[in-house]
Design an enzyme around this catalytic site. Structure first.
Site, PDB file in Angstrom:
ATOM      1  N   LYS A 210      11.800  47.065 -10.430  1.00 12.49           N
ATOM      2  CA  LYS A 210      11.578  47.318 -11.865  1.00 12.49           C
ATOM      3  C   LYS A 210      12.645  46.610 -12.674  1.00 12.49           C
ATOM      4  O   LYS A 210      13.746  46.338 -12.178  1.00 12.49           O
ATOM      5  CB  LYS A 210      11.614  48.821 -12.181  1.00 12.49           C
ATOM      6  CG  LYS A 210      12.886  49.588 -11.772  1.00 12.49           C
ATOM      7  CD  LYS A 210      14.045  49.513 -12.734  1.00 12.49           C
ATOM      8  CE  LYS A 210      15.312  50.162 -12.213  1.00 12.49           C
ATOM      9  NZ  LYS A 210      16.502  49.918 -13.011  1.00 12.49           N
TER      10      LYS A 210
ATOM     11  N   ASP B  46      14.975  56.848 -10.345  1.00 15.26           N
ATOM     12  CA  ASP B  46      14.019  55.747 -10.554  1.00 15.26           C
ATOM     13  C   ASP B  46      12.775  55.869  -9.684  1.00 15.26           C
ATOM     14  O   ASP B  46      11.843  55.073  -9.823  1.00 15.26           O
ATOM     15  CB  ASP B  46      14.683  54.399 -10.212  1.00 15.26           C
ATOM     16  CG  ASP B  46      15.668  53.958 -11.281  1.00 15.26           C
ATOM     17  OD1 ASP B  46      15.516  54.372 -12.445  1.00 15.26           O
ATOM     18  OD2 ASP B  46      16.591  53.195 -10.937  1.00 15.26           O
TER      19      ASP B  46
END
Ligand code: C5P
Length: 293
Positions: A7, A145
């Site tokens: 990401k 995350d």
């Protein structure tokens, strides 16, 4: 086979420290096409590699290529994910081969992506029903995350990372990742941000998108990152920022041709430069892919 996408943080605002020691955050992540891959085979663990016992079943973890071998240890998030999935189903003897392409401690969520992929892959391998919502609390327990990457695409994140809202996915735009040899520990970057205090000085060169509160802290711990940001801008990327806790530097361009040109011009400033596209998923199951040999 399960693909795990890294990401980039597109805007990351950090608030105060919460009673649980984490910081309140608000921002968005987008998953992109730099992938790790997990091959999961049940039947037996691979005794030639690191093995742990998970609820009575042997689970082995091999990490490749050789540069990443040190990640094959009991604390690897893949094995922590295995212990979590074992709370939902009886585990089977399993061999896991993790092929890493996402750099470690770079602000790209590589370990979290591996954990998200392991949750999905092991649920399938061990026969857990993948009902919606079943993996969410396990994901949150593994790291801030993990849930956003599990959801994948463009995700608004708040709380400590446990409140997520899918807002689709970027479809256009290309990402040039500037990866250095330096690594940054996320807790240290958050601590450095606390030490900097409110309104840290961001320097006098305004950029089009500069909304990552962790960037100043990452630069204070790893000043070379500033050179990387400058190099990416000078190479022609119109939007440049540090991803998450860094030190990966991200340039955004409109086309693949532009991204490749920026990557080639900026390559001298980094140990590795990767061109990637947004992907609308964080974990992709590829059933029927060739088994591990
Ligand atoms: O959740 P995760 O284990 O990935 O977080 C690593 C560290 O980053 C935490 O231990 C904490 O020090 C810091 N962190 C934080 N606030 C967040 C996310 C992470 O302070 N929202």
């Amino acid at each position: 086979m399960v693909d795990a996408a890294c990401k980039v943080n597109i805007g990351w605002s950090v608030g105060g420290v919460r009673p649980d020691g984490y910081h309140d955050v608000a921002g968005t992540i987008q998953t992109i096409s730099l992938l790790d891959t997990l091959r999961i085979s049940t039947g037996c663990a691979d005794a030639g590699h690191m093995c742990v016992e998970v609820e009575g079943a042997q689970v082995s973890l091999q990490v490749e290529p050789a540069d990443f071998e040190a990640l094959a240890n009991e604390d690897n998030l893949v094995l922590r994910a295995a212990r979590e999935v074992a709370t939902l189903a009886a585990p089977l003897p399993t061999s896991i081969r993790l092929h890493k392409s996402i750099p470690v401690a770079a602000g790209l969520g590589g370990g979290s992506a591996d954990a998200a992929a392991a949750l999905v892959g092991l649920c399938v391998a061990w026969g857990v029903d993948l009902e919606p919502g079943r993996l969410e609390s396990l994901a949150v327990g593994l790291g801030s995350d993990v849930l956003p990457i599990l959801l994948g695409g463009l995700v608004h994140v708040s709380g400590r990372g446990e409140r997520v809202r899918s807002i689709g996915s970027a479809t256009d735009g290309w990402f040039v990742l500037g990866i250095s040899r330096s690594q940054l520990s996320t807790p240290e970057v958050y601590r450095a941000l606390d030490d900097l205090g409110p309104d840290p000085c961001h320097g006098d060169q305004p950029r089009l998108l500069h909304t990552n509160d962790l960037e100043a802290a990452a630069l204070s711990l790893c000043p070379d990152t500033g050179d990387g940001v400058a190099a990416m801008s000078e190479a022609g990327a119109p939007v440049v920022f540090v991803s998450g806790s860094g030190p990966a530097v991200v340039g955004v361009t409109a086309s693949e041709a532009e991204a490749r040109q920026v990557a080639s011009r900026a390559s001298g400033a980094f140990s590795r430069v990767v061109v990637a596209q947004p992907v609308p998923w964080g974990v992709r199951l590829r059933l029927g892919a060739a088994p591990a040999t």
